[in-house]
Design a protein around this motif. Structure first.
Motif, PDB file in Angstrom:
ATOM      1  N   ARG A 104       0.834  -1.192   0.000  1.00  0.00           N
ATOM      2  CA  ARG A 104       0.000   0.000   0.000  1.00  0.00           C
ATOM      3  C   ARG A 104       0.874   1.248   0.000  1.00  0.00           C
TER       4      ARG A 104
ATOM      5  N   ALA B 266       2.544  -4.188   4.178  1.00  0.00           N
ATOM      6  CA  ALA B 266       1.819  -3.966   5.429  1.00  0.00           C
ATOM      7  C   ALA B 266       0.885  -5.141   5.689  1.00  0.00           C
ATOM      8  N   GLU B 267       0.580  -5.353   6.966  1.00  0.00           N
ATOM      9  CA  GLU B 267      -0.465  -6.289   7.366  1.00  0.00           C
ATOM     10  C   GLU B 267      -1.742  -5.488   7.562  1.00  0.00           C
ATOM     11  N   VAL B 268      -2.788  -5.859   6.843  1.00  0.00           N
ATOM     12  CA  VAL B 268      -4.043  -5.119   6.884  1.00  0.00           C
ATOM     13  C   VAL B 268      -5.201  -6.099   7.083  1.00  0.00           C
TER      14      VAL B 268
END
Length: 322
Positions: free
Chosen positions: A5, A18-20
């Motif tokens: 992102r 990223a961890e989303v």
């Protein structure tokens, strides 16, 4: 889930892993477990903040996950190809049902991704914009590129009488011939009309598909015959074409048309007969989409940098899962 992102607009450097949270499908949508995501110049425009207009422009505040196209699995096990305004650079993505189509066996993920934007563009250039009839002569500019290479093959499939490819190098021209062009020539503006007429046995041509613009478009117009059609769908030269006087068109009853895929997708969705035909032709090996390098999702920056530097050939693919 893992995703790439951006929290600010800029170049490839703004992309970060990223961890989303997993996205949630709403009514008329399907959650897709992403196997492969395609890389487009449209993604680069998204993260640069340039892709702000049009019906498929990304919505919502930053941060955003880019990505316009995915291949993956639905919860009921179907292998699908999907188009979405953003969110493809992730392990999961939500796609509107009308923008999904099942991928036949024998069609690789990269091939399917190449058919979505580039393939549908080539199909509609010939069928919807130029309305090519069997036996007509077709000139395809940038014939070794993603859209051009598919347009050459589809023109052959649709019964073109003569296919003239233009490309900037001997290697690219040789490749266009492999794809089914009858002749391949230099596409430079100077001497363009003479080269095209010579390639068409001295006769003006019926159709020109132009993604170059500028002086090349001006020269291409002079190579059209009576009732000839020129379809412009890009301007890679970044040069403006001169104004086209109505009398110049009326003299030979010529037509100049423009085409952009995105409004058509917004109106009709990506799924439908055109994309199904492209996938079927590929499954039967009558169509050969170009597939280039594959990158782990975390290397999306590298994919963007390679695309910007023109180090690539064929469809670039991101793999969210190792």
């Amino acid at each position: 889930m893992r995703a790439m992102r951006f929290e600010r607009f800029g170049g490839p450097e703004v992309l970060a892993e990223a961890e989303v949270p997993d996205p949630v499908a709403g009514p008329g949508e399907t959650l897709v477990d992403v196997v492969a995501a395609g890389v487009n110049f449209g993604d680069i425009k998204q993260i640069a903040g340039e892709h702000t207009d049009g019906p498929y422009a990304p919505k919502g505040p930053l941060p955003r996950i880019p990505g316009l196209e995915v291949v993956g699995l639905t919860p009921d096990g179907r292998r699908v190809l999907g188009c979405l305004p953003q969110g493809g650079y992730a392990e999961k993505a939500v796609v509107a049902d009308r923008d999904l189509v099942e991928v036949p066996e024998g069609v690789r993920a990269g091939e399917a991704l190449a058919l979505l934007v580039q393939g549908l563009t080539a199909w509609h250039l010939l069928r919807s914009a130029a309305r090519m009839a069997p036996g007509e002569s077709v000139v395809v500019h940038a014939a070794a590129g993603g859209t051009g290479s598919l347009a050459v093959q589809l023109a052959r499939e649709f019964g073109a009488g003569r296919i003239i490819a233009t490309a900037s190098s001997e290697d690219k021209r040789a490749f266009a011939l492999e794809l089914g062009a009858d002749v391949a020539i230099d596409g430079a503006a100077e001497g363009y009309r003479e080269r095209v007429l010579d390639a068409n046995h001295g006769r003006p041509v019926d159709i020109v598909l132009d993604a170059v613009g500028g002086p090349v478009l001006d020269s291409a117009l002079d190579a059209l015959g009576y009732l000839g059609r020129l379809v412009t769908y890009g301007a890679s030269s970044r040069q403006a074409a001169s104004a086209i006087a109505p009398g110049r068109l009326a003299l030979e009853s010529r037509t100049v048309a423009g085409f952009w895929l995105i409004p058509l997708l917004a109106r009709d969705g990506a799924g439908g007969p055109a994309l199904e035909e492209l996938l079927d032709l590929t499954a039967r090996r009558r169509l050969r989409p170009l597939v280039g390098a594959e990158y782990d999702l975390a290397r999306a920056r590298d994919a963007h940098e390679d695309l910007l530097a023109r180090r690539t050939k064929g469809k670039l693919v991101l793999r969210p899962r190792s």
